[in-house]
Design a protein around this motif. Structure first.
Motif, PDB file in Angstrom:
ATOM      1  N   LYS A  32       0.446  -0.879  -0.121  1.00  0.00           N
ATOM      2  CA  LYS A  32       0.043  -0.237  -0.079  1.00  0.00           C
ATOM      3  C   LYS A  32       0.683   1.094   0.433  1.00  0.00           C
ATOM      4  O   LYS A  32       1.439   1.147   0.760  1.00  0.00           O
ATOM      5  CB  LYS A  32      -0.785   0.288   1.015  1.00  0.00           C
ATOM      6  CG  LYS A  32      -1.735   1.097   1.267  1.00  0.00           C
ATOM      7  CD  LYS A  32      -2.605   1.128   2.795  1.00  0.00           C
ATOM      8  CE  LYS A  32      -4.223   2.325   2.107  1.00  0.00           C
ATOM      9  NZ  LYS A  32      -4.878   1.455   3.425  1.00  0.00           N
ATOM     10  N   GLN A  33       0.749   1.769  -0.976  1.00  0.00           N
ATOM     11  CA  GLN A  33       1.879   3.564  -0.828  1.00  0.00           C
ATOM     12  C   GLN A  33       0.699   4.981  -0.504  1.00  0.00           C
ATOM     13  O   GLN A  33      -0.239   4.257  -1.301  1.00  0.00           O
ATOM     14  CB  GLN A  33       1.750   3.552  -2.925  1.00  0.00           C
ATOM     15  CG  GLN A  33       2.850   3.941  -2.886  1.00  0.00           C
ATOM     16  CD  GLN A  33       3.794   4.711  -2.251  1.00  0.00           C
ATOM     17  OE1 GLN A  33       4.463   5.614  -1.294  1.00  0.00           O
ATOM     18  NE2 GLN A  33       4.668   3.587  -3.071  1.00  0.00           N
ATOM     19  N   ASP A  40      -0.372   3.218  -6.485  1.00  0.00           N
ATOM     20  CA  ASP A  40      -0.486   2.238  -5.555  1.00  0.00           C
ATOM     21  C   ASP A  40      -0.073   0.398  -6.012  1.00  0.00           C
ATOM     22  O   ASP A  40       0.151   0.613  -6.951  1.00  0.00           O
ATOM     23  CB  ASP A  40      -1.964   2.128  -5.543  1.00  0.00           C
ATOM     24  CG  ASP A  40      -2.260   1.508  -3.463  1.00  0.00           C
ATOM     25  OD1 ASP A  40      -1.099   1.006  -3.543  1.00  0.00           O
ATOM     26  OD2 ASP A  40      -3.645   0.526  -3.531  1.00  0.00           O
ATOM     27  N   GLU A  99       3.669  -1.533   3.800  1.00  0.00           N
ATOM     28  CA  GLU A  99       3.258   0.067   3.014  1.00  0.00           C
ATOM     29  C   GLU A  99       4.396   0.793   3.436  1.00  0.00           C
ATOM     30  O   GLU A  99       5.255   0.802   4.122  1.00  0.00           O
ATOM     31  CB  GLU A  99       1.992   0.208   4.732  1.00  0.00           C
ATOM     32  CG  GLU A  99       1.296   1.275   4.295  1.00  0.00           C
ATOM     33  CD  GLU A  99      -0.132   0.916   5.447  1.00  0.00           C
ATOM     34  OE1 GLU A  99      -0.733   2.516   5.047  1.00  0.00           O
ATOM     35  OE2 GLU A  99      -0.289  -0.235   6.479  1.00  0.00           O
ATOM     36  N   HIS A 246      -2.664   7.707  -6.187  1.00  0.00           N
ATOM     37  CA  HIS A 246      -3.989   7.011  -5.782  1.00  0.00           C
ATOM     38  C   HIS A 246      -5.165   7.297  -4.328  1.00  0.00           C
ATOM     39  O   HIS A 246      -4.900   9.503  -4.639  1.00  0.00           O
ATOM     40  CB  HIS A 246      -3.153   5.993  -4.638  1.00  0.00           C
ATOM     41  CG  HIS A 246      -1.362   6.521  -4.265  1.00  0.00           C
ATOM     42  ND1 HIS A 246      -2.455   7.208  -2.752  1.00  0.00           N
ATOM     43  CD2 HIS A 246      -0.928   6.529  -4.158  1.00  0.00           C
ATOM     44  CE1 HIS A 246      -1.379   7.734  -2.270  1.00  0.00           C
ATOM     45  NE2 HIS A 246       0.021   7.183  -2.957  1.00  0.00           N
ATOM     46  N   ASN A 248      -5.724   7.249  -1.612  1.00  0.00           N
ATOM     47  CA  ASN A 248      -4.271   6.160   0.065  1.00  0.00           C
ATOM     48  C   ASN A 248      -4.124   7.078   0.811  1.00  0.00           C
ATOM     49  O   ASN A 248      -4.175   6.690   2.347  1.00  0.00           O
ATOM     50  CB  ASN A 248      -3.617   5.174   0.266  1.00  0.00           C
ATOM     51  CG  ASN A 248      -3.391   3.874  -1.077  1.00  0.00           C
ATOM     52  OD1 ASN A 248      -5.044   3.733  -0.673  1.00  0.00           O
ATOM     53  ND2 ASN A 248      -2.615   3.478  -1.778  1.00  0.00           N
TER      54      ASN A 248
END
Length: 251
Positions: A32-33, A40, A99, A246, A248
């Motif tokens: 997970k980026q 990502d 991550e 992304h 995130n």
């Protein structure tokens, strides 16, 4: 291999050796980026590694480990025309990089304090003080950084020794005060809204926070403590992109 050694070895192969196959050895399939510079997932990381120029290199300066999190402080050369000062943070899961968070700013050659953005002590010491240091910096982050109650700064920060590595601030509490006043005049008041993480190992404590500095930013503040007081500070302040690669977030 402990988590710090694992991350350093992985970084050495990924970014030191610029080896895309290292993704298969070190990166989780569910990677997970959070970086604003990369998309990502492990395949996006593989593409990034594959695209690095021959002159690219990473120069690590500090590493601190706290449970499944490992934070690195260092310099990237070759991402662009200027070297970049960076904080990288990895979460390790089942022996893999699972991550990643980071923040990067250009290296400044001439600083107000005369100190560079990365020089100073590099080796972790005073491991027995880890939890006390974490507690002190967490309280400092809430009361002083987020709460903006600078009247209590000396409860946490040494009045005799405070080495500053922010390129626009001088040493000591007065140095930061002068810089903060100048930033406010430029419309860049220092505002911390959320403290996301406090990572500690020995005399080093890293705070990852969200806030504003004229625009929405990610704050990475690394503190070194001695005898129960903050005596040194490094930081990176990176704007949060309006259109990230992304969903995130940076935190």
């Amino acid at each position: 291999m402990n988590n710090k050694d694992l991350v350093l070895k992985a970084m050495g192969e990924l970014f030191g050796g610029r080896d895309p196959s290292a993704v298969d050895r070190w990166v989780s399939p569910t990677y997970k980026q959070h970086s604003a510079m990369a998309d990502d997932g492990p395949e996006a990381l593989r593409e990034l590694i594959s695209s690095l120029p021959a002159e690219f290199r990473y120069e690590g300066v500090r590493a601190i480990a706290d449970g499944d999190l490992v934070a690195l402080h260092g310099l990237y050369y070759g991402f662009g025309p200027d070297p970049l000062v960076a904080f990288d943070m990895y979460r390790v899961e089942n022996g893999r990089l699972a991550e990643h968070w980071d923040a990067l700013v250009p290296l400044v050659e001439e600083t107000v304090s005369g100190r560079s953005q990365t020089d100073g002590p590099t080796q972790v010491s005073d491991l027995e003080a880890t939890e006390a240091n974490r507690e002190l910096v967490a309280e400092y982050a809430e009361k002083v950084l987020k709460g903006a109650d600078y009247s209590v700064s000396t409860h946490y920060t040494s009045a005799e020794t405070y080495h500053q590595h922010n390129p626009e601030a001088g040493d000591g509490l007065d140095g930061f005060g002068i810089a903060a006043a100048a930033w406010a005049e430029q419309g860049k008041s220092v505002l911390y809204t959320t403290i996301h993480k406090v990572i500690a190992e020995g005399d080093f404590v890293l705070v990852l926070a969200e806030g504003e500095f004229g625009v929405p930013v990610a704050y990475y503040d690394l503190f070194r403590l001695s005898n129960g007081k903050i005596v040194e500070h490094w930081d990176v302040i990176q704007p949060i992109p309006a259109e990230p690669l992304h969903d995130n977030g940076m935190f």
